[in-house]
Motif scaffolding. Structure first.
Motif, PDB file in Angstrom:
ATOM      1  N   UNK A 181     -11.582  23.043  72.583  1.00  0.00           N
ATOM      2  CA  UNK A 181     -12.558  23.250  71.522  1.00  0.00           C
ATOM      3  C   UNK A 181     -11.991  24.091  70.386  1.00  0.00           C
ATOM      4  N   UNK A 182     -12.354  23.701  69.181  1.00  0.00           N
ATOM      5  CA  UNK A 182     -12.023  24.465  67.989  1.00  0.00           C
ATOM      6  C   UNK A 182     -13.291  25.167  67.508  1.00  0.00           C
ATOM      7  N   UNK A 183     -13.175  26.459  67.209  1.00  0.00           N
ATOM      8  CA  UNK A 183     -14.322  27.229  66.723  1.00  0.00           C
ATOM      9  C   UNK A 183     -14.387  27.153  65.210  1.00  0.00           C
ATOM     10  N   UNK A 184     -15.560  26.790  64.698  1.00  0.00           N
ATOM     11  CA  UNK A 184     -15.813  26.792  63.263  1.00  0.00           C
ATOM     12  C   UNK A 184     -16.763  27.951  62.965  1.00  0.00           C
ATOM     13  N   UNK A 185     -16.302  28.893  62.184  1.00  0.00           N
ATOM     14  CA  UNK A 185     -17.092  30.095  61.897  1.00  0.00           C
ATOM     15  C   UNK A 185     -18.052  29.814  60.740  1.00  0.00           C
ATOM     16  N   UNK A 186     -18.987  28.930  61.015  1.00  0.00           N
ATOM     17  CA  UNK A 186     -19.928  28.470  60.001  1.00  0.00           C
ATOM     18  C   UNK A 186     -21.104  27.824  60.723  1.00  0.00           C
ATOM     19  N   UNK A 187     -22.244  27.757  60.063  1.00  0.00           N
ATOM     20  CA  UNK A 187     -23.405  27.086  60.664  1.00  0.00           C
ATOM     21  C   UNK A 187     -24.063  26.110  59.699  1.00  0.00           C
ATOM     22  N   UNK A 188     -23.555  25.994  58.492  1.00  0.00           N
ATOM     23  CA  UNK A 188     -24.224  25.166  57.494  1.00  0.00           C
ATOM     24  C   UNK A 188     -23.991  23.691  57.762  1.00  0.00           C
ATOM     25  N   UNK A 189     -25.046  22.909  57.596  1.00  0.00           N
ATOM     26  CA  UNK A 189     -24.934  21.461  57.755  1.00  0.00           C
ATOM     27  C   UNK A 189     -24.053  20.886  56.656  1.00  0.00           C
ATOM     28  N   UNK A 190     -24.008  21.532  55.491  1.00  0.00           N
ATOM     29  CA  UNK A 190     -23.127  21.078  54.418  1.00  0.00           C
ATOM     30  C   UNK A 190     -21.679  21.048  54.902  1.00  0.00           C
ATOM     31  N   UNK A 191     -21.242  22.143  55.533  1.00  0.00           N
ATOM     32  CA  UNK A 191     -19.860  22.217  56.026  1.00  0.00           C
ATOM     33  C   UNK A 191     -19.643  21.263  57.190  1.00  0.00           C
ATOM     34  N   UNK A 192     -20.632  21.188  58.074  1.00  0.00           N
ATOM     35  CA  UNK A 192     -20.489  20.307  59.232  1.00  0.00           C
ATOM     36  C   UNK A 192     -20.410  18.851  58.790  1.00  0.00           C
ATOM     37  N   UNK A 193     -21.241  18.467  57.822  1.00  0.00           N
ATOM     38  CA  UNK A 193     -21.216  17.088  57.330  1.00  0.00           C
ATOM     39  C   UNK A 193     -19.894  16.780  56.639  1.00  0.00           C
ATOM     40  N   UNK A 194     -19.375  17.734  55.891  1.00  0.00           N
ATOM     41  CA  UNK A 194     -18.081  17.526  55.233  1.00  0.00           C
ATOM     42  C   UNK A 194     -16.987  17.299  56.266  1.00  0.00           C
ATOM     43  N   UNK A 195     -17.055  18.058  57.363  1.00  0.00           N
ATOM     44  CA  UNK A 195     -16.076  17.866  58.445  1.00  0.00           C
ATOM     45  C   UNK A 195     -16.233  16.481  59.065  1.00  0.00           C
ATOM     46  N   UNK A 196     -17.461  16.040  59.288  1.00  0.00           N
ATOM     47  CA  UNK A 196     -17.692  14.707  59.852  1.00  0.00           C
ATOM     48  C   UNK A 196     -17.130  13.622  58.938  1.00  0.00           C
ATOM     49  N   UNK A 197     -17.309  13.774  57.648  1.00  0.00           N
ATOM     50  CA  UNK A 197     -16.793  12.780  56.699  1.00  0.00           C
ATOM     51  C   UNK A 197     -15.273  12.710  56.782  1.00  0.00           C
ATOM     52  N   UNK A 198     -14.639  13.865  56.992  1.00  0.00           N
ATOM     53  CA  UNK A 198     -13.177  13.886  57.079  1.00  0.00           C
ATOM     54  C   UNK A 198     -12.657  13.327  58.399  1.00  0.00           C
ATOM     55  N   UNK A 199     -13.475  13.360  59.449  1.00  0.00           N
ATOM     56  CA  UNK A 199     -13.011  12.949  60.775  1.00  0.00           C
ATOM     57  C   UNK A 199     -13.502  11.571  61.199  1.00  0.00           C
ATOM     58  N   UNK A 200     -14.641  11.143  60.685  1.00  0.00           N
ATOM     59  CA  UNK A 200     -15.214   9.846  61.071  1.00  0.00           C
ATOM     60  C   UNK A 200     -14.759   8.795  60.071  1.00  0.00           C
TER      61      UNK A 200
END
Length: 673
Positions: free
Chosen positions: A125-144
């Protein structure tokens, strides 16, 4: 009592001890950069469950799967059977979101839990020191990949969560895919089952309003609403429990039970696990009739089907509170003209204002709870210098003390019992592996609470049994100043907590300090220790007379110490010179603060006056209770620790015996002269 002065050598020993403790603390976190990686004993191996989950994802053609740390009722505290995020990641914090793709696994959580996550997760597991859906969605766009589907369980998403994901994924050619069958459950072979315990009703002595009166109160609000809802859907667990004056045991530390309620002007449907309802409760709920104050019992799993059938009727409109209604129920209330939304249901906003009986018994519960906390502090004062006690034994001791109080129903949450660097973690709880030995050389923080048949308590005290550093003493005093400033403030009825909150931080901000958690939350009557929607955040409702809230500023120095001072207060009316309808807070927690940590030279005269008045209140309310329980030693301790402070600048750590000796010495010298 310890003597009021300590030798300088003890301060040097304390400094050395803190250095050693900090080094040990760092070794409790994983290090994935090493070869092989270093994993502490608290880390959980998640390889197998990740492999099996990814197989499930392949079968459903989804590129990523989102795993929230909540349940179908969007609860803050969840039952072990709903701890899907913890099962997948090993991380047991109460806030976070896990996301799994075919090649990566990430956990997103806030600053309260970063260190805890590093202690509990393996290197899958990689820890992301963030909780915003904006950041999470950006990560999903980069990985999916483009055109990929992102799976989620709609029962674990709020309406706002789903909308935020859709908004942030818009135009990316990645889409959410609702999968009502939870994929983690498909691979969780030993998932805990639902307990067999029956529901219980509250005794009449703690109730002012019967469930029938409450139902009519809510129906009146439905009638008065200009949008004319025909039904109200209750999804939060405390909504149904409050409405029917019932309690259960599905959620650890919280007396809730799995349930939904659908209320109309002439019908009441209660969805729950039927095997838990006794014949006595069926009679209590009037289940044998079909009139407007008769409860129709339905199976818990049938709520979606039943709601679909209701919405299919013409001319209906369902009122939901969006904060606690899951997307799986929301998405079937169509078309939009059959839906009415507010952030919170009328049950939550009504429940937030305690009636006269609820206020009285919640105050009473805090008096008895203070006895238990004082017993803990007295015991630690004697036991810690002997070097035998740990964070874990202290946590167990305070819960044992509470269990001896009348109407005790156990702790209201897992105690935060933390010393030295562990106290710098705002939500640390000790385990057999992480529990540190308590010493006079470090600060100690105990945040604990009790469930009583008449109320829920939550209190934090920070103490030092040796000689605090100048930094520790100033930080503690400034945290106390923040607590006092909120507690003594006068404000118009209807003021929002977010407009008061900075008073708790101002004294810290003045010297460049701050804290990373909220400043307070609502508290219930034998309910959740964090009771929404009361508090100091932007999404809390305005303060009204009869609301109870915690007030809890703090400060945390990483790898060194942590400070929090938490009291529960009730909102009460106050007489002002010119204005009417003004309010203030009245503190109902009744445990004194550690005198040696208070620098009165930093306090204003108004703050010092408030503090002395508060100590008078403790003496007046707690003294009779200690007498009643025959606790003479505890009363003596309370009296010593609630002696009035002198003018600003006087030493707060001067104990009464020292004052007496000083007076005798002055008299002796006077006679000689």
């Amino acid at each position: 009592m310890h003597s009021c002065g300590w030798l300088m050598s003890l301060s040097l020993i304390a400094l050395a001890g803190n250095t050693v403790a900090a080094a040990a603390y760092r070794r409790t976190e994983r290090n994935c950069s090493l070869s092989p990686p270093y994993l502490p004993s608290t880390a959980v191996n998640t390889t197998l469950q990740l492999q099996e989950l990814r197989e499930q994802m392949l079968h459903r053609n989804i590129s990523a799967y989102i795993i929230p740390g909540t349940d179908a009722h969007l609860s803050e505290y969840i039952a072990p059977r709903d701890a899907r995020m913890a099962f997948m990641t090993g991380f047991t914090g109460s806030a976070g979101t896990a996301v799994v793709t075919q090649t990566k696994a990430t956990l997103w959580t806030d600053s309260r839990y970063w260190v805890q996550a590093e202690r509990q997760m393996d290197c899958n597991w990689e820890l992301k020191e963030d909780v915003s859906i904006i950041s999470l969605a950006a990560w999903l766009i980069s990985e999916v990949p483009s055109g990929g589907h992102i799976g989620f369980d709609p029962f674990l998403f709020s309406l706002k969560t789903q909308e935020d994901y859709v908004l942030n994924l818009d135009s990316s050619n990645r889409s959410l895919k609702s999968i009502p069958e939870n994929l983690v459950d498909k691979v969780w072979n030993d998932k805990p089952s639902i307990g067999p315990e029956n529901l219980t009703r509250l005794p009449d002595r703690v109730i002012q309003r019967s469930w029938q009166i409450k139902v009519e109160q809510i129906r009146n609000q439905m009638r008065d609403n200009p949008y004319q809802p025909t039904a109200l859907l209750l999804s939060a667990l405390d909504e149904t429990a409050w409405l029917f004056n019932l309690r259960g045991s599905d959620i650890p530390y919280n007396p809730f039970f799995y349930s939904y309620t659908l209320l109309t002007m002439d019908k009441i449907w209660l969805f729950l696990h039927m095997n838990r309802v006794t014949e006595e409760l069926k009679k209590y709920l009037n289940t044998s009739c079909e009139e407007s104050l008769c409860v129709q019992l339905e199976s818990y799993e049938s709520v979606r089907k039943h709601l679909e059938e209701y919405v299919a009727q013409p001319g209906v409109k369902v009122w939901i509170g969006t904060e606690y209604t899951n997307y799986a129920l929301y998405e079937i209330i169509t078309p939009q003209d059959k839906l009415m939304t507010t952030s919170y249901s009328p049950v939550l906003t009504t429940k937030a204002i305690k009636d006269d009986t609820e206020q009285r018994i919640l105050r009473d519960a805090h008096v008895r709870d203070a006895v238990a906390v004082i017993q803990l502090l007295m015991w630690l004062e004697k036991a810690v210098p002997e070097g035998k006690e740990t964070e874990l034994t202290a946590s167990e001791y305070v819960n044992m003390c509470r269990s001896k109080q009348s109407d005790s129903r156990g702790p209201s949450f897992e105690s935060i019992s933390a010393s030295g660097p562990n106290a710098a973690l705002a939500h640390y709880s000790p385990t057999n592996v992480t529990s540190r030995r308590l010493t006079p050389d470090e600060m100690y923080l105990i945040d604990s609470g009790g469930q009583y048949l008449d109320g829920t308590t939550d209190i934090t005290r920070t103490v030092h049994w040796g000689t605090p550093t100048a930094m520790q003493k100033e930080a503690f005093t400034r945290v106390l100043m923040g607590n006092i400033e909120i507690s003594r403030t006068v404000f118009p009825s209807g003021t929002r907590g977010v407009n008061i909150e900075m008073l708790g931080r101002r004294a810290l901000w003045e010297v460049g300090l701050n804290y990373g958690h909220g400043t307070g939350h609502g508290v219930g009557n034998y309910f959740g220790v964090h009771e929404w929607p009361v508090g100091f955040q932007s999404n809390n409702i305005p303060f009204r007379e009869g609301m109870f809230t915690s007030i809890e500023p703090g400060y945390y120095k990483e790898n060194d110490f942590g400070i929090r001072i938490e009291d529960v207060a009730v909102v009460v009316p106050v007489q002002t010179k010119f204005g009417h309808n003004f309010l203030t807070f009245e503190t109902v927690s009744l445990v004194p603060y550690d005198r040696k940590l208070i620098d009165t030279s930093l306090l204003s005269s108004e703050q010092l006056q408030w503090l002395n008045k508060y100590y008078e209140t403790i003496r007046g309310l707690l003294g009779p209770e200690l007498d009643k329980q025959g606790l003479r030693e505890e009363k003596d301790w309370m009296l010593r620790n609630t002696e009035p402070f002198l003018s600003p600048g006087s030493s707060a750590s001067v104990c009464s015996s020292s004052l007496t000796l000083l007076a005798l010495a002055i008299a002796f010298l006077h006679n000689i002269i």
